[in-house]
Design a protein around this motif. Structure first.
Motif, short mmCIF file in Angstrom:
data_model
loop_
_atom_site.label_atom_id
_atom_site.label_comp_id
_atom_site.label_asym_id
_atom_site.label_seq_id
_atom_site.Cartn_x
_atom_site.Cartn_y
_atom_site.Cartn_z
N GLY A 261 -107.44 79.76 2.43
CA GLY A 261 -108.42 79.19 1.52
C GLY A 261 -109.79 78.83 2.31
N HIS A 262 -110.11 77.51 2.37
CA HIS A 262 -111.28 77.21 2.86
C HIS A 262 -111.42 75.98 3.58
N ASN A 263 -110.51 74.95 3.06
CA ASN A 263 -110.93 73.64 3.25
C ASN A 263 -109.82 73.17 4.60
N GLY A 294 -103.03 82.52 9.90
CA GLY A 294 -104.27 82.17 9.11
C GLY A 294 -104.63 83.35 8.24
N ILE A 295 -105.11 82.85 7.14
CA ILE A 295 -105.70 84.10 6.20
C ILE A 295 -107.24 83.48 5.64
N CYS A 335 -111.35 81.99 -3.09
CA CYS A 335 -111.14 83.27 -2.57
C CYS A 335 -109.49 83.33 -2.38
N ILE A 336 -108.67 82.85 -3.44
CA ILE A 336 -107.34 83.03 -3.32
C ILE A 336 -106.96 83.97 -4.76
N ASN A 358 -107.32 73.48 -8.31
CA ASN A 358 -107.12 74.79 -8.27
C ASN A 358 -105.67 75.18 -8.35
N LYS A 359 -104.97 75.67 -9.68
CA LYS A 359 -103.76 75.81 -9.90
C LYS A 359 -103.54 77.00 -10.19
N ILE A 360 -102.46 77.77 -9.93
CA ILE A 360 -102.09 79.18 -10.21
C ILE A 360 -100.85 79.20 -11.08
N PRO A 361 -100.76 79.68 -12.29
CA PRO A 361 -99.65 80.05 -13.04
C PRO A 361 -98.37 80.65 -12.06
#
Length: 636
Positions: A261-263, A294-295, A335-336, A358-361
């Protein structure tokens, strides 16, 4: 269907057949399934901002030339473009707000899991913001820095520009931007104004729209610089560190946790907690304990501050799961790929989202709040340890592909390296070597990855040509990831690719700074939010020479620009006076007026402009020509 894997990354090339064997679609498969992509959208000629539409304008003049409301192709393209700038500014500035709010609470003593790790940087930041530091505690200074920073989201005086813009740009550039009416006073208000003026029945003037977008892009810069500077104060200002990059950093005998991610607010604590939980991982059978990798840009954040190895960048983030040895993918924001969720379900990997917005099923959601940072981090690490016990050893396939990378070149680290040659005037060696031609100019690589071009390839092609022409190169974000993964961020790359005079300069600075060899061919300056570091260095150079940023032999390149954040970055780069290369054709070519505005007319207004070239070798030659033109104008 034969899938074409559009990448130059050897690790990705090695793992795509694994995905194919498993019957799992990758980003490259999905790209091909989308072909042919919408021609109207590619030209920016599709409008869907009201429910009378969607409307589209015929680029050949044979069909409709207006939307239902009467909007022309120029209006439609301009509206679409600046809405993307607003979204990019929102992304980076929300990151910055999160950091500022956390620092404010640190100042109030409310977050015991965090501290100010670089009080010296905090004091320097405070002085830039005209905040008194004498006789005051670190917490008091932190509170005031954060509070004044948050005024950039709150100020209602439209004649008073954002604090961080005033503190970060040369006076000549600030004067020009003020005259053009594009200096933002409030990040949130500027983003809201772009959304308001692009509502149905509002601003239809393409030039006025684009200038409003530039104001939004400069809000993006403001949000980026404050995020970087406050993060350095809280988590430490990066200094050079040797690490490794590419998928081979994943270890078979370790609990592997990827932060993506970024934060950095959570990932910093995960790094700390993982060190405390090594024995628990070993008791679970992982002989090498816990291995954080890291990614994307969270990866860049922890790589430059802790030497955490980088597994990969944006476009190949799915590949980490295909190794069969990734026990947890922990994500924060931006960017996920949503595809990570169904792919992780095919393996033992815990896919963990952490930001409530920022949730993803399909993901396990572990809600992150700073007041419970360590508790949350321990829970996440334990999930990874538990997942390690569910591995299928027969599915583990880790390509032995990784490169040494020397990273962590913050603005301060670059100045310290130069100070090793001239302690009294650190910028003097850089100025002298640019003036005498040992360094032709400076190039900043930024931006993303995209399936529209071959992943990482253009970055490498352009860099090698610029290196032969003695160009000093800096990189951030997924561009930095491309260079790190492919072995261009170490001394060996300098020996192999740098022109003679650039090699001599990098060697002299590297040896003087105690690196026992030349600086890397490309200097890693951080995540995408850290593009401001390069601007800080350029600002110091411009002020020393009493010139504007647009006068310097300085260029930017985004060979794989993709996201709305990249569009905002590229736009403020132009506004700051930098000729800015795009390696993909932006969605604006349906309007000749907008195309002319961001290229030729932008040059007249700002000194910076977009240089669009999809052939990386030609792009490199054009950037070299631009730097030579700038040198000629300076008389050097």
């Amino acid at each position: 269907m034969e899938i074409k894997t559009r990448t130059s990354d050897p690790a990705t090339i090695a793992l795509c057949p694994v995905a194919e064997h498993e019957g799992i679609a990758t980003v490259f498969d999905r790209h091909q399934m989308q072909q042919p992509q919408c021609g109207f959208g590619s030209l920016g000629l599709c409008c869907r901002i009201c429910w009378k539409g969607p409307c589209r304008v015929d680029p050949f003049g044979d069909g409709p030339q207006y939307g239902i409301c009467g909007a022309t192709k120029d209006t439609i393209v301009a509206r679409n473009l600046i809405r993307m700038m607003a979204a990019g500014a929102a992304g980076h500035s929300e990151h910055g707000r999160h950091i500022a709010l956390a620092m404010q609470r640190v100042g109030k003593g409310e977050l015991p899991d965090y501290q100010i790790r670089d009080p010296k940087k905090l004091a320097a930041v405070a002085k830039r913001l005209a905040i008194d530091v004498e006789g005051r505690t670190t917490r008091e200074i932190a509170y005031d820095v954060a509070t004044k920073t948050l005024e950039d989201y709150q100020n209602q005086d439209s004649k008073k520009p954002c604090h961080w813009l005033n503190a970060s740009l040369p006076a000549k550039r600030l004067s020009l931007l003020s005259k053009l009416g594009v200096l933002p006073h409030n990040i949130d208000a500027t983003v809201a104004q772009i959304m308001s003026r692009t509502h149905i029945g509002c601003d239809a003037d393409p030039t006025n729209l684009v200038l409003g977008g530039i104001r939004g892009a400069l809000s993006d810069f403001d949000g980026m610089v404050l995020a970087t500077e406050l993060s350095d104060a809280m988590f430490g200002t990066p200094t050079p560190v040797v690490t490794q990059a590419n998928i081979g950093v994943i270890k078979k005998q370790a609990v592997n946790i990827a932060v993506n991610g970024h934060n950095p607010l959570l990932s910093e604590v995960i790094c700390d907690v993982a060190g405390e939980m090594q024995s628990i991982a070993r008791d679970a059978g992982a002989s090498e304990g816990i291995n954080i990798v890291g990614i994307c840009c969270t990866g860049n954040e922890v790589m430059m501050r802790h030497g955490i190895p980088l597994a990969t960048n944006y476009l190949s983030q799915e590949m980490a799961i295909f190794t069969g040895a990734l026990d947890a993918m922990v994500v924060d924001v931006q960017c996920i790929m949503p595809s990570l969720s169904p792919i992780s379900e095919c393996y033992h990997t815990e896919f963990i989202t952490t930001a409530d917005e920022n949730k993803i099923p399909g993901a396990r959601h572990v809600s992150f709040h700073e007041e419970h940072a360590r508790e949350t981090a321990r829970k996440i690490v334990q999930y990874a340890i538990d997942a390690y016990g569910r591995r299928d050893a027969t599915r583990i396939k880790i390509p032995d592909i990784k490169q040494t990378a020397v990273v962590g070149f913050s603005t301060e680290a670059v100045m310290d390296a130069l100070a090793a040659l001239n302690p009294d005037d650190p910028l003097a060696p850089l100025v002298e070597n640019i003036a005498n031609g040992n360094i032709l100019g400076v190039a900043l690589f930024a931006g993303c990855n995209t399936t529209r071009v071959k992943q990482d390839d253009s970055f490498q092609t352009i860099a090698k040509i610029l290196a032969r022409n003695n160009v000093l190169m800096l990189a951030t974000g997924c561009g930095a990831g491309a260079f790190a993964k492919n072995g261009l961020m170490n001394s060996q790359a300098t020996e192999s690719w740098a022109g003679d005079s650039l090699k001599a300069v990098l060697t002299a600075v590297g040896v003087a700074a105690g690196l026992e060899g030349p600086l890397p061919l490309v200097l890693h300056m951080g995540s995408c939010v850290d593009n401001s570091r390069a601007v800080m260095l350029a600002t110091a150079l411009a002020e020393k020479l009493n010139v504007d940023l647009s006068d310097l032999p300085l260029v930017a390149s985004a060979p794989e620009a993709m996201s709305e954040k990249a569009i905002a970055i590229a736009s403020w780069s132009v506004a700051l006076g930098l000729p800015t290369h795009l390696g993909v054709v932006p969605h604006v070519t349906g309007s000749q007026q907008v195309t002319d505005l961001i290229t030729t007319q932008a040059k007249d207004l700002f000194g910076g402009y977009f240089l669009v070239e999809t052939d990386p070798a030609l792009a490199a030659e054009k950037l070299v020509a631009v730097m030579k033109e700038k040198r000629h104008a300076l008389g050097i």
